[in-house]
Design a protein around this motif. Structure first.
Motif, PDB file in Angstrom:
ATOM      1  N   ASP A   3      33.257  23.408 -72.578  1.00 37.94           N
ATOM      2  CA  ASP A   3      32.432  23.344 -71.379  1.00 37.94           C
ATOM      3  C   ASP A   3      32.672  24.632 -70.593  1.00 37.94           C
ATOM      4  O   ASP A   3      33.657  24.764 -69.895  1.00 37.94           O
ATOM      5  CB  ASP A   3      32.814  22.122 -70.543  1.00 37.94           C
ATOM      6  N   THR A   4      31.798  25.597 -70.728  1.00 37.91           N
ATOM      7  CA  THR A   4      31.956  26.875 -70.045  1.00 37.91           C
ATOM      8  C   THR A   4      30.648  27.256 -69.391  1.00 37.91           C
ATOM      9  O   THR A   4      29.566  26.903 -69.865  1.00 37.91           O
ATOM     10  CB  THR A   4      32.366  27.992 -71.026  1.00 37.91           C
ATOM     11  N   PRO A   5      30.708  28.004 -68.290  1.00 37.08           N
ATOM     12  CA  PRO A   5      29.474  28.467 -67.662  1.00 37.08           C
ATOM     13  C   PRO A   5      28.683  29.330 -68.634  1.00 37.08           C
ATOM     14  O   PRO A   5      29.237  30.005 -69.500  1.00 37.08           O
ATOM     15  CB  PRO A   5      29.970  29.277 -66.454  1.00 37.08           C
ATOM     16  N   VAL A   6      27.377  29.311 -68.479  1.00 35.38           N
ATOM     17  CA  VAL A   6      26.521  30.107 -69.348  1.00 35.38           C
ATOM     18  C   VAL A   6      26.548  31.553 -68.885  1.00 35.38           C
ATOM     19  O   VAL A   6      26.315  31.849 -67.721  1.00 35.38           O
ATOM     20  CB  VAL A   6      25.082  29.563 -69.326  1.00 35.38           C
ATOM     21  N   HIS A   7      26.859  32.451 -69.784  1.00 40.34           N
ATOM     22  CA  HIS A   7      26.858  33.874 -69.473  1.00 40.34           C
ATOM     23  C   HIS A   7      25.705  34.533 -70.215  1.00 40.34           C
ATOM     24  O   HIS A   7      25.580  34.416 -71.430  1.00 40.34           O
ATOM     25  CB  HIS A   7      28.182  34.519 -69.881  1.00 40.34           C
ATOM     26  N   ASN A   8      24.891  35.212 -69.508  1.00 39.05           N
ATOM     27  CA  ASN A   8      23.766  35.907 -70.114  1.00 39.05           C
ATOM     28  C   ASN A   8      23.889  37.382 -69.767  1.00 39.05           C
ATOM     29  O   ASN A   8      23.860  37.755 -68.597  1.00 39.05           O
ATOM     30  CB  ASN A   8      22.442  35.321 -69.582  1.00 39.05           C
ATOM     31  N   GLU A   9      24.064  38.211 -70.800  1.00 37.51           N
ATOM     32  CA  GLU A   9      24.287  39.627 -70.566  1.00 37.51           C
ATOM     33  C   GLU A   9      23.003  40.350 -70.148  1.00 37.51           C
ATOM     34  O   GLU A   9      23.033  41.495 -69.725  1.00 37.51           O
ATOM     35  CB  GLU A   9      24.859  40.272 -71.833  1.00 37.51           C
ATOM     36  N   SER A  10      21.874  39.701 -70.276  1.00 39.04           N
ATOM     37  CA  SER A  10      20.618  40.349 -69.939  1.00 39.04           C
ATOM     38  C   SER A  10      20.556  40.643 -68.442  1.00 39.04           C
ATOM     39  O   SER A  10      20.995  39.853 -67.613  1.00 39.04           O
ATOM     40  CB  SER A  10      19.443  39.447 -70.346  1.00 39.04           C
ATOM     41  N   HIS A 121      37.366   2.902 -85.347  1.00 43.88           N
ATOM     42  CA  HIS A 121      36.432   3.606 -84.480  1.00 43.88           C
ATOM     43  C   HIS A 121      36.487   5.117 -84.719  1.00 43.88           C
ATOM     44  O   HIS A 121      37.529   5.656 -85.081  1.00 43.88           O
ATOM     45  CB  HIS A 121      36.751   3.310 -83.013  1.00 43.88           C
ATOM     46  N   TRP A 122      35.350   5.805 -84.488  1.00 44.89           N
ATOM     47  CA  TRP A 122      35.350   7.256 -84.514  1.00 44.89           C
ATOM     48  C   TRP A 122      35.899   7.722 -83.161  1.00 44.89           C
ATOM     49  O   TRP A 122      35.335   7.402 -82.118  1.00 44.89           O
ATOM     50  CB  TRP A 122      33.942   7.816 -84.724  1.00 44.89           C
ATOM     51  N   VAL A 123      36.972   8.478 -83.181  1.00 44.30           N
ATOM     52  CA  VAL A 123      37.660   8.851 -81.949  1.00 44.30           C
ATOM     53  C   VAL A 123      37.788  10.367 -81.855  1.00 44.30           C
ATOM     54  O   VAL A 123      38.205  11.032 -82.805  1.00 44.30           O
ATOM     55  CB  VAL A 123      39.059   8.224 -81.875  1.00 44.30           C
ATOM     56  N   VAL A 124      37.433  10.894 -80.702  1.00 44.69           N
ATOM     57  CA  VAL A 124      37.699  12.291 -80.376  1.00 44.69           C
ATOM     58  C   VAL A 124      38.922  12.299 -79.464  1.00 44.69           C
ATOM     59  O   VAL A 124      38.871  11.764 -78.353  1.00 44.69           O
ATOM     60  CB  VAL A 124      36.505  12.937 -79.653  1.00 44.69           C
ATOM     61  N   GLN A 125      40.020  12.854 -79.945  1.00 40.16           N
ATOM     62  CA  GLN A 125      41.222  12.931 -79.111  1.00 40.16           C
ATOM     63  C   GLN A 125      41.147  14.206 -78.288  1.00 40.16           C
ATOM     64  O   GLN A 125      41.349  15.309 -78.798  1.00 40.16           O
ATOM     65  CB  GLN A 125      42.493  12.919 -79.960  1.00 40.16           C
ATOM     66  N   ALA A 126      40.841  14.057 -77.012  1.00 42.24           N
ATOM     67  CA  ALA A 126      40.661  15.222 -76.151  1.00 42.24           C
ATOM     68  C   ALA A 126      40.673  14.795 -74.695  1.00 42.24           C
ATOM     69  O   ALA A 126      40.378  13.640 -74.365  1.00 42.24           O
ATOM     70  CB  ALA A 126      39.335  15.923 -76.468  1.00 42.24           C
ATOM     71  N   ASP A 127      41.014  15.728 -73.833  1.00 46.59           N
ATOM     72  CA  ASP A 127      40.826  15.557 -72.399  1.00 46.59           C
ATOM     73  C   ASP A 127      39.324  15.645 -72.144  1.00 46.59           C
ATOM     74  O   ASP A 127      38.680  16.637 -72.497  1.00 46.59           O
ATOM     75  CB  ASP A 127      41.568  16.665 -71.654  1.00 46.59           C
ATOM     76  N   VAL A 128      38.780  14.619 -71.563  1.00 47.04           N
ATOM     77  CA  VAL A 128      37.329  14.554 -71.390  1.00 47.04           C
ATOM     78  C   VAL A 128      36.801  15.758 -70.615  1.00 47.04           C
ATOM     79  O   VAL A 128      35.653  16.184 -70.791  1.00 47.04           O
ATOM     80  CB  VAL A 128      36.946  13.228 -70.688  1.00 47.04           C
ATOM     81  N   ARG A 129      37.650  16.360 -69.788  1.00 49.62           N
ATOM     82  CA  ARG A 129      37.221  17.500 -68.972  1.00 49.62           C
ATOM     83  C   ARG A 129      37.051  18.779 -69.783  1.00 49.62           C
ATOM     84  O   ARG A 129      36.502  19.761 -69.285  1.00 49.62           O
ATOM     85  CB  ARG A 129      38.232  17.733 -67.840  1.00 49.62           C
ATOM     86  N   THR A 130      37.524  18.783 -71.017  1.00 46.35           N
ATOM     87  CA  THR A 130      37.360  19.958 -71.874  1.00 46.35           C
ATOM     88  C   THR A 130      36.084  19.875 -72.715  1.00 46.35           C
ATOM     89  O   THR A 130      35.789  20.809 -73.462  1.00 46.35           O
ATOM     90  CB  THR A 130      38.566  20.121 -72.823  1.00 46.35           C
ATOM     91  N   LEU A 131      35.351  18.789 -72.587  1.00 52.01           N
ATOM     92  CA  LEU A 131      34.142  18.587 -73.384  1.00 52.01           C
ATOM     93  C   LEU A 131      32.896  18.755 -72.526  1.00 52.01           C
ATOM     94  O   LEU A 131      32.888  18.400 -71.338  1.00 52.01           O
ATOM     95  CB  LEU A 131      34.153  17.197 -74.014  1.00 52.01           C
ATOM     96  N   ASP A 132      31.858  19.268 -73.137  1.00 47.79           N
ATOM     97  CA  ASP A 132      30.589  19.464 -72.437  1.00 47.79           C
ATOM     98  C   ASP A 132      29.613  18.376 -72.871  1.00 47.79           C
ATOM     99  O   ASP A 132      29.194  18.347 -74.040  1.00 47.79           O
ATOM    100  CB  ASP A 132      30.016  20.839 -72.764  1.00 47.79           C
ATOM    101  N   ALA A 232      31.746  22.025 -65.839  1.00 44.09           N
ATOM    102  CA  ALA A 232      33.043  22.615 -65.497  1.00 44.09           C
ATOM    103  C   ALA A 232      33.125  22.935 -64.017  1.00 44.09           C
ATOM    104  O   ALA A 232      34.147  22.685 -63.368  1.00 44.09           O
ATOM    105  CB  ALA A 232      33.286  23.871 -66.330  1.00 44.09           C
ATOM    106  N   ALA A 233      32.065  23.507 -63.460  1.00 44.69           N
ATOM    107  CA  ALA A 233      32.064  23.861 -62.047  1.00 44.69           C
ATOM    108  C   ALA A 233      32.122  22.617 -61.168  1.00 44.69           C
ATOM    109  O   ALA A 233      32.824  22.584 -60.148  1.00 44.69           O
ATOM    110  CB  ALA A 233      30.825  24.693 -61.724  1.00 44.69           C
ATOM    111  N   PHE A 234      31.372  21.586 -61.546  1.00 53.47           N
ATOM    112  CA  PHE A 234      31.378  20.356 -60.750  1.00 53.47           C
ATOM    113  C   PHE A 234      32.748  19.688 -60.810  1.00 53.47           C
ATOM    114  O   PHE A 234      33.246  19.165 -59.806  1.00 53.47           O
ATOM    115  CB  PHE A 234      30.295  19.406 -61.265  1.00 53.47           C
TER     116      PHE A 234
END
Length: 573
Positions: A3-10, A121-132, A232-234
């Motif tokens: 989950d990262t801000p969108v960077h546009n080099e344009s 169950h299908w499980v994603v082991q992660a801190d939910v805040r690291t996912l987008d 991420a910002a929120f």
């Protein structure tokens, strides 16, 4: 996908869907995705290969199932995401009423994640805040559930989530989720393109001389504001106003659903479980979630109800009182009922009325609720004795040997109870409970509770694969597994609430589940399914994986997806 801000080099201005350039450097906070999908772009799967055997699909969908790289088709199992999935209590209950769903659980605790995975169950082991939640593999999500951590709200914790100043600030931020993620409908969008009007039509200071200031210009027109914040910002904003970041995890209950709908997901229901203190002590957060889901300035959904329910009322042998939310997009849920909201509010916050003479300033509307029984007889009340096949006149000691009060002749400090009642809420220290006949002095019981016993009391089947990954050599994880059981959603409540939004009616399958779990037909004494039978009082033991042949395959099949130490599970012969 991080989950990262969108960077546009344009250096060129961003444009809307009609090609109109935004002014003042504004760029919508949308995910940068090139539109690749398995259905249209995967050469390997085009030959008939399954997504699970395709490296490109697996990489695209990760950390979600490779099959989610494909577009969902009508008639396929509905896809669902559950955050803070724990060891699988909600999923176990959901499976009782709808075993055909295609769900992913997200859980950061490695033992809970391993347990849920071992349960199938299908499980994603992660801190939910690291996912987008805008991940393109999630664009066909139909259902969403969350059980945010309750430590900052619980009576047993430091109660950081009760701080009224912090809660007011967090509530104010959560009120702005609709605007942040693109759901605020405004009268005029022209300021995004350099026009002179605020969102609701008035002229912006300093732009009174603009040619369109007093007219409806070419750029003027209403609509939804484009997303202006990334998840991420929120998250960072929400965490900045609370002393314990776990309180800010409540915002995930808006971040995920709103971002899913933002990317086009056909989301139709949201359910949530949390400590009853969310409603009793910090109702402002419940109000913020409800208002953003139902308000025309947010989601504008058809239904969002809050209530407190006890698992014991729905079949469990111990109490587990929790706050529950049910929200549906297009229509009211199954079991929907309307009542007197004022009466419900005065009952919910009677303690506040007594203390202050008024209701809390901000509360969710309580005129709507679900009533799963719909006038049918309640499931049998199950005592601890009946659940564990112990004599009704036995006692349980939760705190060991205690001093005797000379004035009363009774043990001081509480912590003992007779087994002929529904049990108190199971907590982690219960792994040390000892059972004893009434004739045995307090604290001198020899029959120990087992971890399968604790699971059964909450509502899990006796052979549920509680799993512990040792943090050090020789560690058995008894306390860790007990904590998992104490934190889990009761499957009984999971079934009743899930049935409100999906699957079949809960009553028949849960009645059968309760009868099998507690062997109600086998009890020979006592009233209505609450009798007792003889029990071998020697407690079940924990075994390391590999010490019994029938656990070796389980270990192989459900090993953690990342290298880990050998795991420990509860073995039941």
């Amino acid at each position: 996908m991080a989950d990262t801000p969108v960077h546009n080099e344009s250096t060129s201005p961003a444009t809307d869907e009609e090609g109109r350039p935004y002014a003042n450097g504004f760029r919508p906070a949308t995910l940068d995705w090139d539109g690749w999908t398995c259905d249209t772009d995967c050469i390997v799967c085009g030959t008939g290969t399954a997504c699970a055997d395709c490296q490109e699909c697996t990489a695209f969908a990760a950390p979600y199932p490779p099959r989610w790289a494909k577009d969902w088709q009508e008639g396929e199992p509905e896809r669902g995401v559950e955050i803070f999935g724990g060891p699988g209590g909600m999923s176990t209950g959901r499976g009782l009423v709808d075993d055909g769903g295609d769900w992913v659980l997200i859980e950061w605790n490695r033992d809970a994640a391993a347990t849920a995975r071992a349960a199938g169950h299908w499980v994603v082991q992660a801190d939910v805040r690291t996912l987008d939640p805008r991940h393109p593999a999630l664009r066909y999500t139909h259902r969403f559930h969350g059980s945010p951590p309750c430590q900052t709200l619980s009576d047993a914790g430091k109660r950081a989530g009760w701080n009224s100043d912090e809660i007011a600030e967090l509530q104010s931020i959560m009120w702005q989720a609709g605007e942040a993620f693109g759901f605020l409908d405004v009268d005029d969008l022209c300021s995004l393109y350099g026009g002179p009007h605020h969102y609701f039509g008035d002229v912006i200071d300093g732009m009174e001389d603009h040619p369109d200031a007093d007219s409806y210009g070419e750029l003027c027109g209403g609509g939804h504001l484009p997303p202006c914040m990334t998840p991420a910002a929120f998250r960072e904003w929400a965490a900045s106003v609370v002393s314990d970041e776990r309180t800010a995890l409540m915002a995930e209950m808006l971040i995920w659903p709103m971002c899913l709908v933002q990317i086009g997901a056909p989301l139709v229901s949201i359910t949530m479980e949390q400590s009853a203190n969310l409603l009793k002590q910090t109702p402002a957060l419940a109000e913020a979630i409800q208002s953003e889901i139902t308000s025309v300035e947010g989601f504008g959904w058809a239904w969002c109800s809050w209530q407190i329910a006890d698992a014991a009322h729905y079949g469990a042998a111990t109490h587990r009182e929790r706050a529950w939310m049910v929200a549906t997009r297009y229509d009211k849920p199954r079991y929907a009922e309307h009542g007197n909201g004022e009466t419900a509010a005065r009952e919910m916050w009677a303690h506040v009325l007594t203390k202050t003479g008024k209701l809390p300033d901000w509360t969710p509307e309580l005129s709507s609720r679900i009533e799963p029984y719909q006038g049918r007889p309640a499931l049998p009340t199950v005592t601890v004795a009946a659940a564990l096949n112990l004599p009704e006149d036995w006692w349980a000691d939760t705190r060991g040997k205690r001093k005797v009060d000379p004035a009363t002749g009774k043990a001081m400090g509480g912590g003992s109870f007779r087994l002929n009642t529904v049990g108190q809420c199971v907590t982690a220290p219960w792994y040390g409970v000892k059972f004893r006949p009434a004739s045995v002095p307090q604290g001198e019981g020899k029959a120990a509770v087992s971890l399968p016993d604790l699971g059964v009391l909450v509502g899990f089947r006796r052979d549920y694969p509680w799993t512990y990954i040792p943090a050090r050599v020789g560690a058995k994880g008894t306390r860790n597994i007990a904590q998992m059981i104490a934190d889990a959603v009761s499957p009984f409540m999971g079934a009743a609430v899930s049935a409100a939004v999906q699957g079949e009616d809960w009553y028949a399958p849960v009645t059968a589940y309760q009868a099998k779990l507690y062997q109600l037909g086998a009890h020979k004494h006592g009233v209505t399914a609450r009798g007792t039978v003889a029990r071998n009082t020697q407690a079940e033991q924990m075994y390391l994986f590999g010490e019994a042949d029938d656990t070796k395959l389980l270990r192989k099949l459900f090993a953690p997806r990342t290298p880990a130490s050998p795991a420990t599970t509860v073995h039941v012969a």
